[in-house]
Design an enzyme around this catalytic site. Structure first.
Site, PDB file in Angstrom:
ATOM      1  N   SER A 297       0.840  -1.204   0.000  1.00 40.55           N
ATOM      2  CA  SER A 297       0.000   0.000   0.000  1.00 40.55           C
ATOM      3  C   SER A 297       0.868   1.245   0.000  1.00 40.55           C
ATOM      4  CB  SER A 297      -0.894   0.021   1.244  1.00 40.55           C
ATOM      5  OG  SER A 297      -0.125   0.314   2.412  1.00 40.55           O
ATOM      6  N   ASP A 298       0.346   2.322  -0.586  1.00 39.48           N
ATOM      7  CA  ASP A 298       0.946   3.613  -0.303  1.00 39.48           C
ATOM      8  C   ASP A 298       0.749   3.863   1.189  1.00 39.48           C
ATOM      9  OD1 ASP A 298       2.153   6.074  -0.570  1.00 39.48           O
ATOM     10  OD2 ASP A 298       0.984   6.663  -2.321  1.00 39.48           O
ATOM     11  N   TRP A 299       1.526   4.771   1.732  1.00 37.91           N
ATOM     12  CA  TRP A 299       1.556   4.959   3.183  1.00 37.91           C
ATOM     13  C   TRP A 299       0.222   5.529   3.666  1.00 37.91           C
ATOM     14  CZ3 TRP A 299       5.198   2.503   1.361  1.00 37.91           C
ATOM     15  CH2 TRP A 299       6.345   2.137   2.069  1.00 37.91           C
TER      16      TRP A 299
END
Length: 782
Positions: A297-299
């Site tokens: 995932s993106d952060w």
């Protein structure tokens, strides 16, 4: 509100339908929990495309090639020895040494994997290099330089003990002209971006580091890309054909080169959040493109626990998100199968083995700069490569009466805030950190620009400003230099000056989209200098498109250079072009319009204020030069444009078919899919060639460009399908440019067959020096 939202996503069986069907009472409930008042539910908004459910998540099998098979064999053996809790721990992120860290299993010798930004250099560290930004690398139109760039990046990440590099970038693709992160990507064209994605991914991974192509998928604007007090994140709504032919296309090249990881995006796609969109993750990425690696995932981009796990997310960053003990519970109660959990852990470890990282990978050598530590220097001789790429991606767009290259001038004047490191006493001294802290205080007097803002920004060990490099050169020639970095109207001219150089820039960053493609201060500065100096040369450092019509036709503006975002050797790269040590061969990776309104609906990001905002990609395939061609709009400088100090001729076009006459319209369904898609998509079906000759008086390199017109009135009149750097050529010298066309290059996405299809008919062939400077034409019949 987050707790309520996550429960709603997990309780409903099909996450793809959640956002689109959350109307009425549910919307009011969410609004009330956020302290907002909504008079009525958001209205139904037509959207282009849908996100059908695709379950279960495919189990990675390692069948793409022998290397993946070996990696999977080791990973499965390791995972089979793990408890549920240990497998869960591998799938969750932890804060710590690196930007992100995966979980570890000490008893089996599985370490935490270190993740770090950025796509143009290790961010926030000492003794690392600041490479040119992605958009600058694309402007080189040089596949060899793209590979060498990726390899050097990978070497620095490896030296710092970073297992996973968060790049390269093809999302955003640059759909929105004012997009804040366009500079991180590799142009507005899927073919050029794909060439960069493939070459850079291969380079990073040849250095032993896992590459992470991002952001998958449709992350085309910063405005409302994340949920906020205004409501949910924007939904990028796109039809299936456009999805494949524009936005999936460049990622295919990265996957074909073995990318071990892919990062999913923040925003919604066809009404479903990117990191729990089963169509994008399970359907396209893991089934259609047979992705063997892991999805991270993106952060902070995870929005649910069970739904994201079943939709294909494998690793959540940075702090465990909705997983951790919750995922253990979900596996134990059957909400997430144990096979899915094992696949998540296996994919992560398979990529680890695929890059041969066990036992030999150096430990992380990253640390906050505010903390005393032993510094590991990974710069090597990369400064020379950075200077080379910086010069190769510099684009000359105006050059009246051979103003450039300079011929040992003895008196130069330098104007503008972009010429030096810090132009005004109140400029932010942290400008070069590339972090979020520089965004809020940004103003036009911050000094020269070598990178953009946010997580994609680099951290240079030093910066060679244009002024420094010009001063070094003028000193060698025993000349004289005068400057004014601050004034908008410098005033009295120096009558003996041979040329006046004006430096301006155009900033862009993660977290917000650009407010304009120009700025009044810079435009007035150029016009004021031009009013007093008959030989005014403008240099623009920019994070993307910068319109220039406020001054481009001024008779005293004799030369204009688009300097891009060249990295730490900025001044040296530029001076080598200004003085003719390097003949400019950079070409624009986007279209520069005469006026901002020429970009139409694609100028600005979506401004919907609905709780569930929509951005309909109703333009379909027609972005950038494709839209200008379709709408009959004359650009100021077209996609692929760039001048040289010499001239080139094109001749002897040849078009030959290989197996094209015997090709089936669809690839053979009996052939196994491998990472990157159906293997027959990469078969060469035709070869186009021509001769390029140097008809000028100086050595130089031309970028020959191939554009294809695919049969049918539903396709762009021309789309890039090949490019070749020809040179350097001496005056009178000629060389052949060869373009190999694959099945994918000539296919369209068939939404009914759900496959790439060759159309029967006549394909138009165009070869030239830009998307509008087309010197040769022919046909190919299939």
């Amino acid at each position: 509100m987050e707790s309520l939202r996550s429960r709603l996503y997990d309780l409903l069986p099909d996450s793809e339908q959640v956002v689109f069907t959350m109307k009425g009472a549910v919307t009011s409930l969410l609004a009330a929990s956020a302290g907002l008042a909504i008079a009525s539910p958001p209205s139904e908004v037509p959207y282009y495309g849908r996100s059908p459910p695709v379950y279960p998540s495919p189990i990675g099998n390692g069948t793409s090639n022998e290397k993946w098979a070996t990696a999977y064999s080791h990973a499965r053996s390791l995972v089979s020895q793990m408890s549920v809790e240990e497998r869960v721990n591998i799938t969750r992120g932890w804060t710590g040494t690196c930007v992100g860290n995966s979980g570890e299993v000490p008893r089996l010798g599985v370490p935490a994997l270190c993740f770090s930004d950025a796509p143009d250099g290790v961010r926030g560290q000492e003794f690392v290099s600041a490479f040119p930004a992605g958009i600058h690398v694309a402007a080189t139109w040089d596949k060899d330089l793209m590979y060498r760039y990726g390899r050097a990046l990978g070497e620095e990440f490896y030296g710092k003990g970073i297992n996973v590099a968060l790049g390269p970038v093809a999302g955003p693709l640059g759909r929105i002209a004012r997009g804040g992160r366009n500079w991180e990507g590799l142009s507005n064209d899927p073919y050029l971006a794909g060439a960069g994605m493939g070459a850079i991914t291969k380079g990073i991974q040849d250095a032993g580091v896992i590459a992470t192509p991002k952001h998958w998928l449709l992350n085309e604007q910063e405005f409302r890309r994340r949920e906020s007090s205004l409501g949910e994140a924007v939904s990028a709504n796109v039809d299936d054909r456009t999805l494949h032919e524009l936005y999936v296309f460049p990622f295919m090249d990265a996957l074909r080169e073995g990318a071990g990881s892919v990062m999913c995006s923040y925003q919604r796609a066809n009404q479903s959040y990117g990191c729990q969109n089963s169509k994008l993750l399970n359907g396209i990425l893991k089934t259609e493109l047979a992705f063997e690696g892991f999805v991270v995932s993106d952060w902070g981009a995870q929005h649910s626990g069970v739904a994201s796990a079943n939709a294909g997310l494998d690793l959540v960053m940075p702090d465990g998100g909705f997983w951790g003990n919750n995922l253990t519970q979900a596996v134990n109660n059957g909400s997430v199968s144990e096979d899915r959990l094992s696949d998540m852990a296996t994919r992560i470890l398979a990529s680890w083995y695929y890059l041969h990282q066990p036992n030999t990978f150096p430990p992380p050598a990253v640390c906050p700069n505010t903390q005393k530590h032993f510094a590991v220097d990974v710069q090597d001789d990369h400064a020379a490569l950075i200077e080379e790429i910086g010069a190769a991606g510099t684009v000359l767009v105006k050059n009246v009466n051979n103003t450039l290259p300079f011929k040992k001038p003895k008196f130069l004047c330098v104007y503008g805030y972009d010429a030096t490191l810090k132009a005004s006493p109140w400029a932010n001294p942290a400008r070069y950190g590339g972090g979020y802290e520089v965004n809020a205080g940004w103003n036009t007097l911050n000094g020269t620009m070598i990178t953009g803002g946010g997580s994609g920004g680099s951290s240079p060990p030093y910066v060679v400003s244009p002024f420094q490099a010009i001063q070094e050169r003028i000193t060698k020639d025993r000349g004289i230099l005068r400057w004014d970095f601050f004034s908008e109207n410098p005033g009295t001219p120096y009558v003996n000056a041979e040329a006046c150089l004006v430096f301006i820039n155009a900033y862009g960053s993660e977290s917000f989209d650009r407010p304009s493609l120009q700025d009044g201060f810079s435009d007035r500065l150029v016009n004021n200098v031009a009013a007093m100096c008959s030989n005014t040369i403008v240099v623009v450092h920019s994070t993307g498109i910068r319109t220039v019509d406020a001054w481009i036709d001024h008779p005293n503006v004799t030369a204009v250079v688009f300097g891009g975002l060249p990295g730490q050797e900025s001044g040296h790269s530029l001076v080598s072009v200004l003085y003719g040590n390097v003949n400019p061969s950079g070409r624009l990776p986007y279209t520069v319009a005469k006026q901002e309104s020429d970009y139409g609906a694609l100028l600005n990001s979506s401004v919907s204020l609905d709780w569930f905002p929509d951005d309909d990609f109703s333009e379909g395939l027609y972005i950038d030069y494709r839209a200008f061609d379709k709408n009959g709009i004359e650009p100021r400088f077209e996609f692929g444009f760039g001048l040289s100090y010499t001239a080139f001729n094109f001749s002897s076009l040849s078009v030959t078919k290989d197996t094209a006459s015997n090709l089936a319209e669809l690839p053979d369904p009996k052939v196994a899919i491998v990472q990157g898609g159906h293997p027959q998509l990469w078969d060469i079906v035709a070869v186009v060639s021509c001769t390029v000759s140097n008809s000028g008086k100086l050595d130089g390199t031309e970028v020959a460009q191939l554009y294809i017109g695919i049969p049918g009135d539903d396709t762009p009149v021309r789309q890039l399908r090949g490019f070749s750097r020809v040179g350097p050529l001496a005056p009178g010298q000629a060389r052949k440019a060869v373009f190999e066309l694959t099945r994918r290059d000539l296919s369209v996405w068939d939404v009914t067959a759900q496959q790439w299809r060759l159309r029967r008919g006549e394909y138009k062939i165009y070869v030239g020096a830009s998307s509008r400077d087309l010197r040769l034409d022919g046909t190919l019949t299939i």
